[in-house]
Write an enzyme that holds these catalytic residues in place. Structure first.
Site, PDB file in Angstrom:
ATOM      1  N   ARG A   1     -14.850  -8.758  48.034  1.00 27.95           N
ATOM      2  CA  ARG A   1     -14.589 -10.177  48.337  1.00 27.95           C
ATOM      3  C   ARG A   1     -13.541 -10.316  49.435  1.00 27.95           C
ATOM      4  O   ARG A   1     -13.602 -11.227  50.257  1.00 27.95           O
ATOM      5  CB  ARG A   1     -14.126 -10.920  47.085  1.00 27.95           C
ATOM      6  CG  ARG A   1     -15.267 -11.153  46.137  1.00 27.95           C
ATOM      7  CD  ARG A   1     -14.950 -12.256  45.176  1.00 27.95           C
ATOM      8  NE  ARG A   1     -15.951 -12.291  44.124  1.00 27.95           N
ATOM      9  CZ  ARG A   1     -15.857 -13.047  43.048  1.00 27.95           C
ATOM     10  NH1 ARG A   1     -14.795 -13.822  42.875  1.00 27.95           N
ATOM     11  NH2 ARG A   1     -16.811 -13.031  42.145  1.00 27.95           N
TER      12      ARG A   1
ATOM     13  N   ARG B   1     -21.666 -13.718  45.656  1.00 28.07           N
ATOM     14  CA  ARG B   1     -20.316 -13.138  45.577  1.00 28.07           C
ATOM     15  C   ARG B   1     -20.077 -12.283  44.346  1.00 28.07           C
ATOM     16  O   ARG B   1     -18.952 -11.942  44.012  1.00 28.07           O
ATOM     17  CB  ARG B   1     -19.266 -14.242  45.678  1.00 28.07           C
ATOM     18  CG  ARG B   1     -19.320 -15.219  44.557  1.00 28.07           C
ATOM     19  CD  ARG B   1     -18.589 -16.506  44.907  1.00 28.07           C
ATOM     20  NE  ARG B   1     -18.908 -17.492  43.905  1.00 28.07           N
ATOM     21  CZ  ARG B   1     -18.173 -17.726  42.836  1.00 28.07           C
ATOM     22  NH1 ARG B   1     -17.048 -17.089  42.645  1.00 28.07           N
ATOM     23  NH2 ARG B   1     -18.548 -18.617  41.958  1.00 28.07           N
ATOM     24  N   HIS B   2     -21.155 -11.930  43.629  1.00 31.49           N
ATOM     25  CA  HIS B   2     -21.013 -11.032  42.480  1.00 31.49           C
ATOM     26  C   HIS B   2     -21.848  -9.774  42.685  1.00 31.49           C
ATOM     27  O   HIS B   2     -22.981  -9.842  43.147  1.00 31.49           O
ATOM     28  CB  HIS B   2     -21.476 -11.713  41.193  1.00 31.49           C
ATOM     29  CG  HIS B   2     -20.526 -12.739  40.678  1.00 31.49           C
ATOM     30  ND1 HIS B   2     -20.672 -14.078  40.965  1.00 31.49           N
ATOM     31  CD2 HIS B   2     -19.394 -12.623  39.931  1.00 31.49           C
ATOM     32  CE1 HIS B   2     -19.677 -14.743  40.394  1.00 31.49           C
ATOM     33  NE2 HIS B   2     -18.881 -13.899  39.774  1.00 31.49           N
TER      34      HIS B   2
ATOM     35  N   SER C   1      -7.123 -12.048  40.292  1.00 27.12           N
ATOM     36  CA  SER C   1      -6.543 -12.614  39.076  1.00 27.12           C
ATOM     37  C   SER C   1      -5.402 -11.711  38.648  1.00 27.12           C
ATOM     38  O   SER C   1      -5.506 -10.488  38.751  1.00 27.12           O
ATOM     39  CB  SER C   1      -7.568 -12.700  37.946  1.00 27.12           C
ATOM     40  OG  SER C   1      -8.417 -13.795  38.149  1.00 27.12           O
TER      41      SER C   1
ATOM     42  N   GLU D   1     -23.203  -8.798  35.240  1.00 26.32           N
ATOM     43  CA  GLU D   1     -23.303 -10.220  35.597  1.00 26.32           C
ATOM     44  C   GLU D   1     -24.758 -10.643  35.407  1.00 26.32           C
ATOM     45  O   GLU D   1     -25.669  -9.988  35.898  1.00 26.32           O
ATOM     46  CB  GLU D   1     -22.883 -10.457  37.053  1.00 26.32           C
ATOM     47  CG  GLU D   1     -21.494  -9.931  37.432  1.00 26.32           C
ATOM     48  CD  GLU D   1     -20.360 -10.824  36.962  1.00 26.32           C
ATOM     49  OE1 GLU D   1     -20.645 -11.879  36.340  1.00 26.32           O
ATOM     50  OE2 GLU D   1     -19.187 -10.461  37.188  1.00 26.32           O
TER      51      GLU D   1
ATOM     52  N   GLU E   1     -12.421 -17.149  44.696  1.00 29.78           N
ATOM     53  CA  GLU E   1     -11.339 -16.381  44.065  1.00 29.78           C
ATOM     54  C   GLU E   1     -11.353 -14.935  44.555  1.00 29.78           C
ATOM     55  O   GLU E   1     -12.400 -14.308  44.603  1.00 29.78           O
ATOM     56  CB  GLU E   1     -11.551 -16.401  42.543  1.00 29.78           C
ATOM     57  CG  GLU E   1     -10.547 -15.561  41.782  1.00 29.78           C
ATOM     58  CD  GLU E   1     -10.939 -15.352  40.308  1.00 29.78           C
ATOM     59  OE1 GLU E   1     -11.388 -16.315  39.653  1.00 29.78           O
ATOM     60  OE2 GLU E   1     -10.787 -14.213  39.838  1.00 29.78           O
TER      61      GLU E   1
ATOM     62  N   ARG F   1     -19.834  -4.661  35.966  1.00 26.81           N
ATOM     63  CA  ARG F   1     -19.994  -5.909  35.231  1.00 26.81           C
ATOM     64  C   ARG F   1     -21.458  -6.303  35.179  1.00 26.81           C
ATOM     65  O   ARG F   1     -22.103  -6.454  36.220  1.00 26.81           O
ATOM     66  CB  ARG F   1     -19.177  -7.011  35.884  1.00 26.81           C
ATOM     67  CG  ARG F   1     -17.713  -6.601  35.931  1.00 26.81           C
ATOM     68  CD  ARG F   1     -16.802  -7.744  36.100  1.00 26.81           C
ATOM     69  NE  ARG F   1     -15.431  -7.247  36.060  1.00 26.81           N
ATOM     70  CZ  ARG F   1     -14.364  -8.003  36.027  1.00 26.81           C
ATOM     71  NH1 ARG F   1     -14.482  -9.302  36.041  1.00 26.81           N
ATOM     72  NH2 ARG F   1     -13.160  -7.464  35.976  1.00 26.81           N
TER      73      ARG F   1
HETATM   74  P1  ATP Z   1     -15.374 -14.810  38.923  1.00 27.28           P
HETATM   75  O1  ATP Z   1     -14.903 -15.881  37.988  1.00 27.28           O
HETATM   76  O2  ATP Z   1     -15.295 -15.183  40.366  1.00 27.28           O
HETATM   77  O3  ATP Z   1     -16.686 -14.212  38.533  1.00 27.28           O
HETATM   78  P2  ATP Z   1     -13.586 -13.194  37.394  1.00 27.28           P
HETATM   79  O4  ATP Z   1     -12.472 -14.141  37.156  1.00 27.28           O
HETATM   80  O5  ATP Z   1     -14.593 -12.952  36.335  1.00 27.28           O
HETATM   81  O6  ATP Z   1     -14.332 -13.595  38.762  1.00 27.28           O
HETATM   82  P3  ATP Z   1     -11.668 -11.080  37.263  1.00 27.28           P
HETATM   83  O7  ATP Z   1     -11.987 -10.457  35.946  1.00 27.28           O
HETATM   84  O8  ATP Z   1     -10.546 -12.009  37.364  1.00 27.28           O
HETATM   85  O9  ATP Z   1     -13.008 -11.774  37.829  1.00 27.28           O
HETATM   86  O10 ATP Z   1     -11.555  -9.879  38.315  1.00 27.28           O
HETATM   87  C1  ATP Z   1     -10.567  -9.830  39.338  1.00 27.28           C
HETATM   88  C2  ATP Z   1     -11.221  -9.879  40.710  1.00 27.28           C
HETATM   89  O11 ATP Z   1     -12.238  -8.899  40.836  1.00 27.28           O
HETATM   90  C3  ATP Z   1     -11.926 -11.204  40.993  1.00 27.28           C
HETATM   91  O12 ATP Z   1     -11.018 -12.174  41.450  1.00 27.28           O
HETATM   92  C4  ATP Z   1     -12.915 -10.791  42.071  1.00 27.28           C
HETATM   93  O13 ATP Z   1     -12.293 -10.721  43.348  1.00 27.28           O
HETATM   94  C5  ATP Z   1     -13.292  -9.388  41.659  1.00 27.28           C
HETATM   95  N1  ATP Z   1     -14.541  -9.396  40.887  1.00 27.28           N
HETATM   96  C6  ATP Z   1     -14.699  -9.633  39.583  1.00 27.28           C
HETATM   97  N2  ATP Z   1     -15.974  -9.563  39.217  1.00 27.28           N
HETATM   98  C7  ATP Z   1     -16.668  -9.254  40.326  1.00 27.28           C
HETATM   99  C8  ATP Z   1     -18.045  -9.030  40.599  1.00 27.28           C
HETATM  100  N3  ATP Z   1     -18.968  -9.096  39.636  1.00 27.28           N
HETATM  101  N4  ATP Z   1     -18.410  -8.747  41.864  1.00 27.28           N
HETATM  102  C9  ATP Z   1     -17.493  -8.650  42.840  1.00 27.28           C
HETATM  103  N5  ATP Z   1     -16.177  -8.852  42.648  1.00 27.28           N
HETATM  104  C10 ATP Z   1     -15.758  -9.146  41.402  1.00 27.28           C
HETATM  105 MG    MG Z   2     -10.492 -14.062  37.548  1.00 28.41          MG
END
Ligand code: ATP
Ligand code: MG
Length: 434
Positions: free
Chosen positions: A408, A219-220, A360, A213, A357, A211
């Site tokens: 996480r 936490r990312h 999902s 980001e 979180e 990702r």
């Molecule tokens: P957030 O809103 O916290 O950035 P998200 O809702 O975008 O997360 P999801 O697409 O729902 O993330 O991904 C499912 C799970 O994968 C998340 O709940 C999280 O635990 C993990 N996750 C997602 N993106 C990341 C990231 N960039 N780094 C670490 N863990 C991630």
């Molecule tokens: Mg999510």
């Protein structure tokens, strides 16, 4: 190495060859001690200068800290030694000498900042408390796999180089694939769904997600490990049950098999697997509870995503792992199914640790027409996803699943302040090497 004994297995009366790193040398004058460290622990090697061969003493005491050596000798009981035994050496062999200028002090006496530690991960993982995180990470993955086996899942591996993203165009890393644009996959979402319609029915995958980001946060990551689950003939409540089982199993595995590691992290007294069922709050309950605290500047309204601050406020209120269910359809992805009696409300859920979180998930839209409609509503071109939508025309069962962020899970389990602590070689905005 032939006839090597781990330091923890060296027992009084044995003649052993131990091998590892020079942790420390303490020279007290007539007597000196070398502490040798291997993956299992440490052992004291005693040098009585007057009674031993000069060459032997010189080799043993002039070697640089963190060099790799092997020592052969007799093991004796010594209550004053750190592990209750010591080795009187007959021979010392320097296998790989370390440079005296270490970029990081593995004994931990000199603290290092996280970037220095990440640049020198090999040396960093010579520290008990850092090594412990990765032993625990391995145990988490082992117990999670076992939990999936309890659930009769098949482990799958899906491509990480893909033609299209899952969650729209943002957060994607483009790459060049033989002159054609391609991307690093953000999630195995679509592939795992395709497998519930195959003969496999119930699957899991543990693999990387990528990702882009925009911001560095604690936490990312830009490359994370996703623990994904998907099952045919499951609804969102059954998927939540499976999620709870997997997360609880990870904690139980660590509690059962990682006592030494928990001790190294100073967590032996407080660590416990979550007790009881995880509370399941609707999104509406969540908003009400957050708003009732009065801690946010602006009250949340239906349709708002939960900010980091809102997640914290609610986490403090609930104080344990919990689910948020029945999210507004408009803020959940196209593949999440809406409730049959109210299409404004989705079957999507998040599973939360009090601090953030973790998961999902939801029931998925398995009806071809609704799925294609959903694509269009999110401004995505269904044609680009034809490989996926097409299979919904040939018999796709109702299904549900979720994605759990592996790092996480470990971060929250161990109370780590930064997600990078749970990754050997993290990828973030600044870090592409090592
Ligand atoms: P957030 O809103 O916290 O950035 P998200 O809702 O975008 O997360 P999801 O697409 O729902 O993330 O991904 C499912 C799970 O994968 C998340 O709940 C999280 O635990 C993990 N996750 C997602 N993106 C990341 C990231 N960039 N780094 C670490 N863990 C991630
Ligand atoms: Mg999510």
């Amino acid at each position: 190495m032939e006839n090597r004994t781990y330091t923890t297995d060296a027992a009084p009366g044995d003649t052993v060859t131990v091998a590892g790193w020079v942790h420390e040398i303490r020279d007290l004058g007539g007597i000196a001690f070398l502490i040798l460290r291997d993956t299992t622990g440490k052992i004291q090697v005693k040098f009585e200068k007057d009674e031993m061969d000069d060459d032997l003493v010189e080799t043993g005491l002039n070697v640089q800290r963190e060099s790799v050596i092997s020592v052969t000798g007799d093991v004796e009981e010594e209550p004053r030694a750190p592990t209750g035994v010591e080795v009187t050496p007959e021979s010392v062999d320097v296998i790989s000498e370390a440079d005296p200028e270490l970029p990081l002090d593995p004994s931990g006496k000199v603290d290092a900042e996280l970037p220095t530690r990440l640049d020198n991960r090999t040396l960093d993982l010579r520290k008990d408390e850092v090594k412990a995180i990765f032993e625990i990470r391995a145990e988490v993955l082992r117990s999670v796999r076992e939990a999936f086996r309890d659930l009769n899942c098949t482990e799958i591996n899906t491509p990480k180089i893909v033609a299209t993203g899952t969650e729209g165009g943002t957060e994607l890393f483009p790459i060049t694939y033989f002159g054609q644009e391609a991307f690093m996959n953000q999630s195995p979402q679509l592939f795992k769904q395709l497998m519930v319609g195959s003969g496999l029915e119930r699957v899991f995958e543990i693999g990387p997600i990528f990702r882009a980001e925009e911001h560095n946060t604690p936490r990312h990551l830009n490359e994370a490990t996703s623990i994904d689950f998907e099952s045919a003939f499951y609804d969102h409540t059954e998927a939540m049950d499976a999620c709870e089982h997997v997360v609880r199993s990870a904690y139980e595995g660590v509690a059962e098999n990682c006592q030494d590691e928990l001790e190294a992290l100073g967590l032996e007294d407080e660590f416990a697997a979550p007790e009881g069922d995880f509370p399941r709050l609707t999104y509406e309950d969540a908003l009400n509870r957050i708003n009732a605290t009065g801690e946010l500047d602006e009250p949340l309204v239906w349709g708002d995503d939960l900010s980091t601050e809102a997640e914290h406020v609610l986490g403090q209120e609930v104080g344990e792992h919990y689910f948020i269910t029945d999210w507004p359809s408009e803020i959940k992805p196209f593949y999440i199914k809406d409730h049959d009696d109210d299409e404004e409300v989705s079957t999507g859920f998040d599973m939360m640790h009090p601090s953030m979180e973790l998961v999902s998930g939801g029931q998925r839209e398995h009806r071809f027409d609704h799925l294609v409609e959903g694509f269009e509503q999110q401004g995505l071109d269904p044609e680009a996803f034809e490989y996926y939508t097409k299979m919904f025309k040939y018999g796709m069962p109702p299904h549900a699943g979720w994605g759990l962020g592996g790092e996480r899970l470990i971060m929250t389990m161990l109370g780590l302040e930064n997600i990078r602590e749970a990754v050997l070689f993290p990828r973030d905005r600044q870090r592409l090497s090592p």
